[in-house]
Design a protein around this motif. Structure first.
Motif, mmCIF file in Angstrom:
data_model
loop_
_atom_site.group_PDB
_atom_site.id
_atom_site.type_symbol
_atom_site.label_atom_id
_atom_site.label_comp_id
_atom_site.label_asym_id
_atom_site.label_seq_id
_atom_site.Cartn_x
_atom_site.Cartn_y
_atom_site.Cartn_z
ATOM 1 N N TYR A 62 34.297 53.615 37.625
ATOM 2 C CA TYR A 62 33.936 52.274 37.159
ATOM 3 C C TYR A 62 32.843 51.698 38.065
ATOM 4 O O TYR A 62 31.844 51.151 37.586
ATOM 5 C CB TYR A 62 35.168 51.350 37.153
ATOM 6 C CG TYR A 62 34.797 49.920 36.835
ATOM 7 C CD1 TYR A 62 34.723 49.488 35.513
ATOM 8 C CD2 TYR A 62 34.477 49.028 37.853
ATOM 9 C CE1 TYR A 62 34.349 48.182 35.221
ATOM 10 C CE2 TYR A 62 34.091 47.733 37.564
ATOM 11 C CZ TYR A 62 34.026 47.315 36.255
ATOM 12 O OH TYR A 62 33.636 46.030 35.969
ATOM 13 N N LEU A 97 37.574 45.248 36.167
ATOM 14 C CA LEU A 97 38.430 46.383 35.835
ATOM 15 C C LEU A 97 39.870 46.024 36.144
ATOM 16 O O LEU A 97 40.176 45.487 37.209
ATOM 17 C CB LEU A 97 38.035 47.615 36.667
ATOM 18 C CG LEU A 97 38.935 48.847 36.522
ATOM 19 C CD1 LEU A 97 38.749 49.478 35.138
ATOM 20 C CD2 LEU A 97 38.613 49.867 37.605
ATOM 21 N N ALA A 121 38.387 47.484 30.879
ATOM 22 C CA ALA A 121 37.126 47.162 31.548
ATOM 23 C C ALA A 121 36.429 46.053 30.783
ATOM 24 O O ALA A 121 36.387 46.066 29.548
ATOM 25 C CB ALA A 121 36.234 48.398 31.616
#
Length: 157
Positions: A62, A97, A121
């Protein structure tokens, strides 16, 4: 093909984008939402250390999307399922996230072990005028596989 040639050939400037975004203070919060600093959280993984758990790999991936680190995304995607790049979209600004569930993926798992990480997300897309649109949400259950002592992203379930 060397890394710099591959980046140029594919238009992948991940390391350059990451370097420019790291120009802020080293104490800045990690984009993955862990509450730790980038330097003590995901940056070691982006710099080549193996993510100790599947969740840590999810968080570092991420962060790589948030920082535009295409090279890291390439290196941590299982070669059997990895598409050709680029993997990120420069018009996307990742805003948060949340890890919702983790099954397996511990540090001491043997090669061949599998894990699943479910996450949410949040992101915003820039329009043609560069103005960010409203926040959007992406949910995914991701499958990970341990190979040669490293966790790799395999696919969305």
């Amino acid at each position: 093909m060397s890394r710099s040639v591959r980046r140029t050939a594919l238009g992948l400037l991940g390391a350059d984008r990451r370097a420019s975004r790291l120009a802020g203070p080293a104490e800045s919060c990690c984009p993955c939402g862990s509450g730790r600093t980038l330097v003590t959280c995901c940056l070691p993984c982006l710099d080549g250390e193996a993510a100790p758990t599947a969740e840590a790999l999810m968080r570092s991936r991420y962060t790589a999307f948030a920082l535009g680190d295409e090279d890291y995304l390439f290196r941590t995607w299982h070669p059997r399922t990895r598409p050709s790049g680029p993997y990120g979209d420069p018009a996307t600004t990742w805003t948060g996230l949340t890890i919702e569930e983790t099954a397996g993926g511990d540090e001491d798992e043997p090669d061949g072990a599998e894990a699943v990480v479910a996450f949410m997300a949040r992101y915003r897309l820039a329009g043609a005028d560069g103005v960010l649109g409203p926040e959007q949400v992406m949910r995914e259950r991701s499958r990970f596989l341990r190979r040669a002592g490293r966790w790799l992203y395999v696919e969305a379930l």
